[in-house]
Every structure is written in C-alpha cells, then in structure tokens.
Design a protein around this motif. Structure first.
Motif, mmCIF file in Angstrom:
data_model
loop_
_atom_site.group_PDB
_atom_site.id
_atom_site.type_symbol
_atom_site.label_atom_id
_atom_site.label_comp_id
_atom_site.label_asym_id
_atom_site.label_seq_id
_atom_site.Cartn_x
_atom_site.Cartn_y
_atom_site.Cartn_z
ATOM 1 N N ASP B 279 0.832 -1.197 0.000
ATOM 2 C CA ASP B 279 0.000 0.000 0.000
ATOM 3 C C ASP B 279 0.870 1.251 0.000
ATOM 4 O OD1 ASP B 279 -2.627 1.317 2.073
ATOM 5 O OD2 ASP B 279 -2.496 1.083 -0.092
ATOM 6 N N ALA B 280 1.858 1.263 0.878
ATOM 7 C CA ALA B 280 2.754 2.422 0.910
ATOM 8 C C ALA B 280 3.552 2.534 -0.377
ATOM 9 C CB ALA B 280 3.679 2.329 2.121
ATOM 10 N N ALA B 281 3.779 1.401 -1.035
ATOM 11 C CA ALA B 281 4.546 1.445 -2.278
ATOM 12 C C ALA B 281 3.796 2.182 -3.376
ATOM 13 C CB ALA B 281 4.861 0.034 -2.743
ATOM 14 N N GLU B 495 -6.908 -2.301 6.497
ATOM 15 C CA GLU B 495 -7.140 -0.911 6.857
ATOM 16 C C GLU B 495 -5.864 -0.143 6.671
ATOM 17 O OE1 GLU B 495 -10.214 -1.676 10.425
ATOM 18 O OE2 GLU B 495 -8.739 -0.085 10.694
ATOM 19 N N ARG B 496 -5.935 0.879 5.863
ATOM 20 C CA ARG B 496 -4.732 1.687 5.705
ATOM 21 C C ARG B 496 -4.462 2.426 6.995
ATOM 22 N NH1 ARG B 496 -4.397 5.555 0.701
ATOM 23 N NH2 ARG B 496 -3.792 3.605 -0.233
ATOM 24 N N LEU B 500 -1.359 7.660 6.456
ATOM 25 C CA LEU B 500 -0.287 7.125 5.605
ATOM 26 C C LEU B 500 -0.145 7.936 4.335
ATOM 27 C CD1 LEU B 500 1.679 4.608 5.319
ATOM 28 C CD2 LEU B 500 -0.039 3.712 3.794
ATOM 29 N N ALA B 501 -1.282 8.170 3.687
ATOM 30 C CA ALA B 501 -1.228 8.902 2.424
ATOM 31 C C ALA B 501 -0.672 10.293 2.646
ATOM 32 C CB ALA B 501 -2.612 8.958 1.822
ATOM 33 N N GLN B 502 -1.205 10.927 3.686
ATOM 34 C CA GLN B 502 -0.783 12.282 4.018
ATOM 35 C C GLN B 502 0.731 12.329 4.228
ATOM 36 O OE1 GLN B 502 -2.300 13.519 7.744
ATOM 37 N NE2 GLN B 502 -3.077 15.410 6.919
#
Lengths: 101, 675, 170
Positions: B279-281, B495-496, B500-502
């Motif tokens: 997901d982070a990738a 669940e992210r 994380l996105a921020q």
C-alpha cells in the motif's frame, strides 16, 4: 703487552681445535680436538686473571673447575666410544649417521 | 500465555514425532494417530476462532530468540511465537479442516500403499509446517516455516520415489521455489534493515521510517516486489508456475491438500500480511501493486487457456488452481479492498478445489487411470463422487448461490473499484474459460458412453465422507460474506494506517523541494521538520470489503459463467460442435497451448545452454585454479622439503662446521658493529 | 728471559696442536696432544698460576691422556695406518676455522684492554699467601659450593662411564 700475545695464542689454538673437530675421522681424534678447545679457553681465563685482575683469583678458580669438568666429560665420551666400538666394530664418525632424513 | 495458539501447530508435530519414533513400520496404527493429531488441532482452531468472534484484537505470544541489537539496526530482536488475529484464525480453520478431511480420505485412498505410515508422517509434518507459517508473528519465523513447507512438498511430491518422473517433479518444485524464496529473503532483509522490525503488527507503525531520498535510498516498491517473489514461487505465478503441474506426480490427497488448498495459498497469505508495504509502495516510485495485479492476471488467463486442452484429470485441475491463484493475486494487486476479496477467494477456493481433487482421486481410484478420454458414464457408477464433483464445478464456475459466486464477485468489484478496466475484462474472460473447462472435465468424465474396460465402483465411506463435507462447505461458505454485521469482510480486511497517504505525499513533495538533502531522508522525519499540507487522504472505503449486490457486476459475471457451461454442454454433452473440429480449426495455436506454450522447454534450454555452460566454466576454474593453487602449494612444500632434507645427512661434523660458521659470522658482527 | 720462554713454548704448542689434528696415526696424535698440554703448563707457570700448572699436568696429562691412549688401544682397527684421517670436509673446515681464528684474533687484538677496570681482590686471601695457599682458602671459603658440586659431578661421571662402557649382562 703479553696479554695480547697470550690471547693470540689461545685464539689460534681454538681455531686449530675447531679444524680438528670438523676434520678428524676417528672419534677419539675428535675428542682430542675438543681437549684443545678447552685448553685454549683455560689459557684465556688465566691470562685475564693475571693481566687484568691480578688481585683476584677468579680466573684460576674457573680454570680449575673447567679442567675438572673437561676430565669428567672426556671420561664419559670415551666410555661412549668404547661402547660404540663394541657395537659397530668401527670408530669412524662418518659411520654414525643414522640421525638423518 | 495470551492464547493457546501454539497448540495448533504442535499437535500435528507431536503425532508426527510419535509416529516417527514408535510407529514407523506400523501401517495399521500410524494413520489413525495422524488423523487424531490433526483433528485435535482442528478442534483447538475452532475454539480459538470462536474466541475471536467478539473481540478481534490480535493476541500475540512471543519469546526472544536472537537479539541483534546495537549496530546499524538499532533495537532489533528476532522473536518466535504465535500471532492470532482473524486472518490467522481463518487460515487455521481452513488448513486444519481441509487437512483433517484429507487425512480421513487418505485412510481409504492410501490403504494399499506400501509406505502408508511414511505418508501420514509427511502429511502431519506438512500440517505442522503450514500451521507454523500461518501463526508466525514476524517475517523470519514465517520464512523458516516457508522453507519447511517447501521441504514437505518435496517429500510428498516425491512420495513414489521409485518413479523417475516423481523424483524429477519434486526436485523441480523445490528448486523453483528456491528461486522465489531468494527474492523473498532479500526483501525481508531490506525491510529489516530500513525499518528495524520484521513483526507484522509493527509494520504499519514503522513504515514511515522508509527513506525516500538520499544515498541509501531504495524504492519501497522494489522491496514489495522482492517479497512478492516469494509469493510468485510458492503460489506458482508466471514465470515460476512450472512446478505445479508436475507436482501432480504426488498422490492425489497431497495434491488436494498442498497444491490446492493450503501451501499455494501461502503466497497470498504473505502478501495479505505485509500488505501495508504494497500500500505504501503506491506512493513510492515503483508501483508494486500494478505489477502484482498484472502478474496475477496474466497467470490466470495463461493457465486457463492451457486447462482447456489437457486430458489428464489432475493436470486440468492443476492448471485450474494456477488460474484461481492468479485470480487471488490479481485481487491483491487491485488495492486495499482486494485484500479482503483475495482472502475470501482463498477461503472458498480451498473447499471446492480440495473437493475437486479428492473427487478426481476417487475417480482415479476407481478407474486406475488419469486420462479422461478413457472415462465416461461414471455418473451412475460413482454417484456420490459425481454429485459432489458437480457441486464443486458449479461453485468454481461462479454460479449463485454457491461459494465461488460470492468470492469471484468480490474480486471483480475490487478490480472495478481500483479502476483496472483491462484486468476486469480479463478476469471475466477467465471466468468464462473456467466454467468451460471445468464442465468439459465433468462431462467427459461422468457422462457419455461407458468405458470398455474396468469395473468402477464407488469409493469407501472414508473417501466419500470428506467429499460430502466439502460439498456442503462449497455451498454454504460463500454465505459468510453476505452483508451483515459480522460477515467475513468485517473480520478480514485491510485498513490503511491513519495518515499514511498524508505522510507519504507530504514527504515526497518536501523531498522534491529539497534536492540537496544529505543522508537518508525518512518520510516521517521530513514531515516533522515542516508543517503538514492539508490532507489528501484517500479514504479507504470501509464498506467496500463487504459483499454488495451490485447488479452491474454480479449479473454479467453469472451470465459469463453460464455461457461457459453452455459451451461445454454443447461440445461435450449434446455434441453439437465436435471438439476435434475445433482443434483442427485452431491448428498451430492449439499445439502451442497444448504444449503449455513451451515454457518448460524454454527453461530447459536456458538451464542447459546458459546456466550449465557457466557452471562448467566455474567448475573448471575451481578445479584447476583454486585446487591447482592449493596443490601447487603442497607440491612446493614437498619439493623444497625433499631438497632441504639433505642438509641433515647424519654427519655430525658437518653440523659442527655450520656451528662454527655461525660463530664466525657472529664474531665478525660483534667486531665490526659493536666495537 | 721470560719472553724467550713465552715465544718458544707458544710456537711449540701451536706446532704440537697442528700435528695433533693432522697426524694420520691416532697414537701419534695422542702423544702430540700430551706435548701440547704439557707446554701449556709452562705457559701457566709464566703467568704465575702455579697451582693450575700442576693441576694441568696431573689431570690432563696424567689422567686424560692416559684415558685417551687406553681408548685408542681398545678401539684399534687393523690396517688403520693407511686410512686418511681427514674426511671430506677438510677444505671447508680449513676455511671456516681459518676465518674463525682470524676473526677471533682480530677481535682480541683490536680491543683496548687498558680500559678494563681491575676486578676485586679475592676475599679471604691474605697478601702474604702464596698462590696455592690463596687458592686453598678460596676453595674452602667462598668457592666451597662449586667445589662440592664438582665432586658430585665427578661421581656422576664415574658411574655414568662405568654404566655406558660395561658389557651387556647376558
């Protein structure tokens, strides 16, 4: 000074002893050369005593002990030579060469 | 002790050891002991799962194993223990449940084999390894069990060790797996190096430590792909899929347990567990999820086409497994909601694929052949097998309301939400082909004219009982995903982590603004040094992991499946088109597909022409240069020794001369240097 | 007078020593050795070491030479006179010994002996003692330990020689 002459004498005597040690084929001959070596040393000791430390006796004492030890050593060595002769029927040093590769 | 999770892997291990030490030659008692071990593990799993129904917080039991604190990693210890959370509980139930049923089935199937005690020992060992893998709390323990599972697969595929083809197959499986494991281990090492942790529960919190700029920088996506290599190997994705069809050399219960339901699912499990890395990738420069999805998609269509042409009943099922695994991997690549979908498909697929394999085993047991061209009309002779097989085919084709319908639909929904249009259509095509080849298999085996030879009879109750249980499960398992408070998706979803996105977006923009950043810039460090930009948060749709009756998805999907079934009926039951005419019409394309696209031949060429040539060169170097050097040293020693030994000639006077020479030298030295 | 004695005895010692190590007959070697040792006693006398001179004659010439003669007779081999008594190492031996001798003599001659500080007087000796009296006092005084140990050494050598040389008891 006579010291230097005596030292020269003993030095040459030592060299002659070394030559005999290395060259003689008879075991008893080697032992005789050894006696020459010891003698040259004794001469040296007495010379030092006489010319450098005349008040003391250290050199002469040393020489006495050296003579004694040389005699003891000659005894044992000749006993060995006799035993060797009995075993091998030869006293030639070059026949005693088993300690090799 | 937080939970009794450790009992689940240890019970089959205990029965393995008991059998190994005491009952190795006892073909009457050993199987029952083995079954007892797995059954006990299943009961414990049930209680553990029940415990988690209300409280889904993960339960961890760990002990410290290896403390490598200090140095570049900081505070890092490798621990061993167990982790129990809903995903793990689901896997435990699947593994122990299917394993118990396979054990019971093997009581009948392997009854006349000479090595039956050994077989059950291996099965128990495998169950222990798989369960250990599932309960692992960190990547290192998982890797250990990963390799163990590979070993058990090797042992079981090569069970008939007197057959050359079985030996070749088990070696192939192990070596190909090893290639994938190498990438996986590299991924684990990188992950440990940058994040100073390998614990699954700690990963979401620490993922912000990943450096996104600086000299020691590695895109997170690369590491995600390295981890995915392990999944490619173990879950047989292209190009490391070649071992799975050959693995059918093993006994059929082995194929059912390992190569359908459990071991091949380990790769999917790995990705699901470490999904935060993928997901982070998405925010790193390498989009690993795209690669994952396309690998899965390609594998599934590749395998589906081959399955349409094969005549060996187990091969068709093997390629079907490859195709379904591709489906799961595709779902995983589709995004956060795909994790739940992929896990659900893993769950349902375990049941109907195991049922298919066990049913095939029943057929093989009755007909003593694997070739479906020699079968036909078995519906009357093998009623239970036939009925359960039919149910499984319906399930895998995605016919509602069986299990396959729900899980396939969830995958299609995940793909559409991830805006992967091409893959969506590819998946639909695969669904069509799946229905087609499964019913081709069913019709050719069970309907039609009876074979000329053989007296097929129904299998004993030990074999049909598991078939019936699995058939029931294939029908009802899908209903666990119906929309409700506590459905499958409620427990198992991704669940992210908050922010994380921020975090990543902000850090990337800051890194771009400061190209002169020295050292290794970590995502969260940059943020700490500068104020946060307004959230560009992509909210994970919490409700997407539950099954929804989206008409635009389920109706076309069902119709596709039915179309496939119809085509199969037309070709093989009503005999409207002759399959032979289709074959000749396709010509060279058919030959290509029938020969599995010559992938094995390509690998053989690479191994012989490239790899072995290199090996021969290196072997020459090793033999002549390295060994030659050593031999040369020894030779020099020897020669110099034999030359130097002549000094010791035994002539004492020569020795004395050397003394005198030394003395002279000393004398000269004393005279000239000292005085 | 002393000089003449010194040089004469020195030359004779050297000549006897040379004949000792190069004579083909082992018995003659023994005799030449005896002569060399006796002349060394003359040297000792010239250096006022009277007791040492006497001991030299007594022990060396009187005991060691006799011993050597006995050994020569006990180990006599037939036809010995024709064998060369020098082995193959004659030339290197001569070179090494010559070099060694030259080095030694050069070292001894090159040293400045006047710088040597005289040593201490023998403790316990009176200035009026003769040489032998002084030695006697020293042997039973300061040098009593080596004196006793030398006795032990001679005893050991005696036993050892007897053991080595005896016939194996059958």
């Amino acid at each position: 000074m006579n010291l230097i002459n005596t030292l020269t004498l003993s030095g040459i005597l030592f060299a002659i002893g070394v030559y005999g040690l290395v060259t003689r084929r008879n075991a008893v001959g080697v032992l005789m050369a050894t006696e020459l070596l010891l003698n040259s040393v004794n001469l040296n000791l007495v010379a030092f005593n006489h010319y450098l430390h005349p008040a003391g006796l250290g050199g002469q004492m040393f020489t006495l002990f050296t003579i004694t030890v040389a005699a003891a050593e000659a005894t044992v060595a000749l006993a060995l030579v006799v035993a060797l002769f009995r075993a091998r029927r030869s006293v030639m040093v070059e026949d005693i060469n088993q300690l090799k590769w | 002790m937080n939970s009794l999770t450790y009992l689940v892997p240890l019970l089959p291990l205990a029965t393995f050891l008991v059998n190994l030490l005491f009952f190795r030659k006892n073909r009457h008692l050993a199987p029952y002991i083995a079954v007892g071990g797995v059954l006990a593990a299943f009961i414990v799993s049930l209680s553990l799962a029940a415990r988690l129904l209300d409280n889904t917080a993960p339960l961890v039991d760990e002990i410290r194993w290896l403390d490598v604190s200090g140095g570049v990693l900081g505070n890092f210890t490798i621990k061993v223990g167990t982790l129990l959370d809903p995903l793990c509980a689901m896997m435990l139930l699947v593994v122990t449940g299917v394993s118990t049923l396979v054990h019971i089935y093997s009581l009948g199937y392997m009854h006349d084999e000479p090595g039956v005690a050994r077989f059950f020992m291996y099965l128990n060992l495998f169950t222990f390894s798989m369960l250990g893998l599932v309960v692992s709390p960190n990547l290192y323990q998982m890797y250990i069990f990963w390799e163990l599972v590979g070993l058990c697969s090797y042992l079981l595929i090569g069970f008939y060790y007197e057959k050359k083809s079985a030996n070749d197959a088990c070696k192939k499986a192990f070596v190909v797996n090893r290639v994938g494991d190498f990438g996986m281990f590299l991924g684990i090492l990188f992950l440990t190096y940058y994040l100073s942790t390998a614990d699954f529960l700690a990963l979401p919190g620490k993922i912000g430590n990943w450096p996104i700029a600086g000299p020691a920088w590695l895109p997170l996506g690369v590491v995600a792909l390295l981890l995915f290599c392990g999944a490619v190997g173990k879950s047989a994705q292209f190009p490391l899929h070649i071992w799975l069809p050959d693995a059918m050399e093993g006994p059929t219960p082995v194929s059912a347990l390992i190569h359908a339901a459990t071991m091949v699912a380990a790769g999917v499990y790995l990705v699901a567990r470490t999904y935060v890395v993928f997901d982070a990738a998405l925010f790193s420069s390498v989009n690993a999820s795209q690669v994952v999805a396309w690998v899965g998609g390609f594998t599934s269509i590749f395998a589906a086409t081959i399955a349409c042409t094969q005549y060996d009943i187990k091969r068709v099922l093997a390629y079907s497994t490859l195709s379904q695994l591709g489906y799961m991997v595709m779902a995983l690549g589709a995004g956060g909601s795909g994790v739940g979908a992929g896990s659900f498909h893993l769950f349902t697929h375990a049941f109907f694929k195991a049922l298919l394999f066990l049913g095939a085993g029943s057929v093989i047991h009755a007909m003593h052949t694997n070739d479906i061209r020699e079968m036909g009309g078995l519906w009357k002779k093998l009623p239970i097998t036939g009925t359960t097989f039919f149910i499984a085919c319906l399930a895998i084709a995605g016919v509602p309301p069986l299990a396959g319908f729900f899980s396939k639909d969830e995958i299609l929904m995940a793909l559409s939400e991830g805006h992967m249009v091409k893959l969506y259509w590819l998946a639909s095509g695969v669904a069509f082909m799946t229905a087609f080849y499964m019913f081709r298999l069913f019709l050719m085996t069970f309907t039609g004219s009876e074979p000329a030879h053989g007296h097929p009879h129904e299998s004993p109750i030990s074999m049909t009982f598991p078939l019936m249980v699995l058939a029931v499960l294939s029908v009802v398992a899908g209903w666990s995903s119906l929309p409700s408070e506590k459905n499958f998706g409620h427990y198992i979803h991704y669940e992210r982590p908050a922010g994380l996105a921020q975090q990543w977006e902000g850090a990337k923009s800051l890194a771009a603004a400061h190209p002169e950043a020295q050292g290794t810039v970590k995502a969260h460090e940059l943020l700490a040094a500068a104020p946060l930009t307004p959230a560009k948060e992509e909210a994970v749709k919490e409700e997407s992991h539950q099954f929804q009756w989206h008409a635009e998805i389920w109706i076309p999907a069902t119709l596709t499946g039915l179309a496939g079934i119809l085509l199969a009926l037309l070709m093989y039951y009503f005999k409207v088109f002759s399959p032979a005419r289709v074959v000749s019409a396709l010509g060279p394309v058919y030959t290509l597909v029938y020969n599995k696209y010559y992938v094995d031949e390509a690998y053989a060429w690479i191994v012989h022409r490239v790899y072995f040539v290199l090996s021969r060169g290196i072997a020459w170097f090793d033999r002549h240069v390295v060994d030659g050097f050593m031999n040369g040293l020894a030779f020099v020693s020897q020669v110099s020794g034999s030359v130097l030994k002549r000094v010791q000639n035994g002539q004492v006077q020569a020795y004395a001369l050397v003394f005198a020479l030394g003395l002279t030298a000393l004398l000269v030295f004393v005279k000239n240097v000292l005085f | 007078m002393q000089n003449i004695a010194f040089y004469l005895s020195a030359v004779l010692i050297l000549w006897c020593a040379l004949r000792c190590v190069s004579s083909p007959y082992i018995f003659r070697s023994a005799l030449y050795l005896a002569a060399a040792l006796s002349l060394t006693a003359v040297q000792y006398v010239l250096m006022e070491a009277y007791f040492v001179a006497v001991v030299q004659i007594l022990v060396y010439v009187g005991a060691v030479i006799i011993l050597i003669v006995f050994a020569v007779m006990l180990t006599a081999q037939l036809g010995e006179g024709n064998i060369s008594q020098s082995n193959s190492l004659a030339l290197p031996g001569f070179l090494v010994a010559g070099g060694f001798g030259w080095g030694l003599v050069a070292l001894l001659r090159g040293f400045d002996w006047t710088k040597v500080t005289p040593g201490p007087a023998t403790p316990g000796a009176l200035s009026t003692d003769s040489n032998i009296m002084a030695i006697g006092r020293a042997l039973t005084g300061d040098y009593v330990y080596p004196f006793e140990i030398i006795g032990l050494l001679l005893f050991t050598a005696l036993i050892g020689a007897v053991l080595i040389a005896r016939k194996d008891p059958q």
